[in-house]
Write an enzyme that holds these catalytic residues in place. Structure first.
Site, PDB file in Angstrom:
ATOM      1  N   ASP A 148      36.081 -59.760 141.347  1.00 41.32           N
ATOM      2  CA  ASP A 148      35.921 -59.588 139.966  1.00 41.32           C
ATOM      3  C   ASP A 148      36.082 -57.755 139.738  1.00 41.32           C
ATOM      4  O   ASP A 148      36.773 -57.551 139.004  1.00 41.32           O
ATOM      5  CB  ASP A 148      34.824 -60.249 139.159  1.00 41.32           C
ATOM      6  CG  ASP A 148      35.167 -59.905 137.554  1.00 41.32           C
ATOM      7  OD1 ASP A 148      36.005 -59.602 137.080  1.00 41.32           O
ATOM      8  OD2 ASP A 148      33.726 -59.707 137.023  1.00 41.32           O
ATOM      9  N   LYS A 172      39.147 -70.279 151.086  1.00 39.56           N
ATOM     10  CA  LYS A 172      39.808 -70.778 152.613  1.00 39.56           C
ATOM     11  C   LYS A 172      38.833 -70.867 153.756  1.00 39.56           C
ATOM     12  O   LYS A 172      38.774 -71.669 154.417  1.00 39.56           O
ATOM     13  CB  LYS A 172      41.186 -70.052 152.744  1.00 39.56           C
ATOM     14  CG  LYS A 172      42.052 -70.209 151.341  1.00 39.56           C
ATOM     15  CD  LYS A 172      43.350 -69.879 151.585  1.00 39.56           C
ATOM     16  CE  LYS A 172      44.506 -69.814 150.676  1.00 39.56           C
ATOM     17  NZ  LYS A 172      44.679 -71.445 150.447  1.00 39.56           N
TER      18      LYS A 172
END
Length: 222
Positions: A148, A172
């Site tokens: 962010d 991931k």
């Protein structure tokens, strides 16, 4: 219970009223004052806790800044996004979330570089031991915070003031504490007040993809 209350009211005894003024309630914490006559510290430069991998990447992008390809972004503990010409806030009791620790190396260690031509903001990030989630790995919320912050900085430098509207993160591979990763974000397109960005987090040597994300920001000024 109702009859008892009625008797008290009948006798002229008033029941205590709960104070509704939130400002009169005691705080559960005390914010220390950080008043100083010294110039605000720029946290986006190397300190003794930076690893060799982080220093090597920092020097690589600093070399790129000599040609004007990349520009290092100053980082202060009281300013979300530094804008040239706007002095950093001083004598402020509040702190930026990612710069809220007094000890170097235990939390968010990072620096950012901006490439105007490519509309990219790159963050070199070294998570400290206070950011642990699963044993030995960085907390997912801390990773989202840095995504962010990085994508938001890229949007700000291209479009001015923005606010986050949506953040989608695809984790991931976990990020070990103390390792160095590259948070590479790019403004993909702008539609009216909407700013669409993408982001990848890769290992310092680009051998592993840790995270992919997209973020949508809304420009504050039409």
């Amino acid at each position: 219970m109702l009859r008892s209350c009625a008797r008290l009211i009948y006798k002229g005894i008033t029941l205590p009223r709960q104070q509704q003024n939130l400002h009169s309630l005691p705080c559960s914490y005390t914010a220390p004052k950080f008043y100083s006559q010294e110039a605000p510290r720029d946290y986006g430069v190397p300190n003794t806790t930076w690893s060799k991998n982080l220093l090597d990447l920092y020097n690589k992008y600093m070399e790129g800044s000599k040609s004007g390809t990349w520009k290092r972004i100053p980082s202060y503990n009281a300013t979300v996004h530094y804008i040239k010409g706007v002095p950093p806030v001083r004598n402020r009791e509040k702190r930026l979330f990612t710069r809220n620790l007094d000890q170097d190396g235990v939390g968010f260690e990072y620096c950012m570089f901006y490439n105007k031509a490519e509309r990219r903001m790159v963050c070199l990030f070294q998570p400290g031991p206070y950011l642990e989630g699963p044993p030995g790995f960085t907390h997912g919320g801390c990773i989202a915070t840095m995504i962010d912050s990085t994508t938001g900085a890229g949007a700000v430098y291209l479009c001015g003031g923005v606010m986050t509207a949506n953040l989608t993160v695809d984790y991931k591979n976990p990020i070990p504490l103390g390792c160095v990763v590259i948070i590479d974000s790019k403004v993909e397109k702008i539609e009216g007040r909407k700013v669409f960005t993408s982001c990848q987090i890769r290992s310092h040597d680009d051998s592993m993809l840790h995270t992919e994300a997209t973020a949508l920001f809304i420009k504050l000024c039409p």
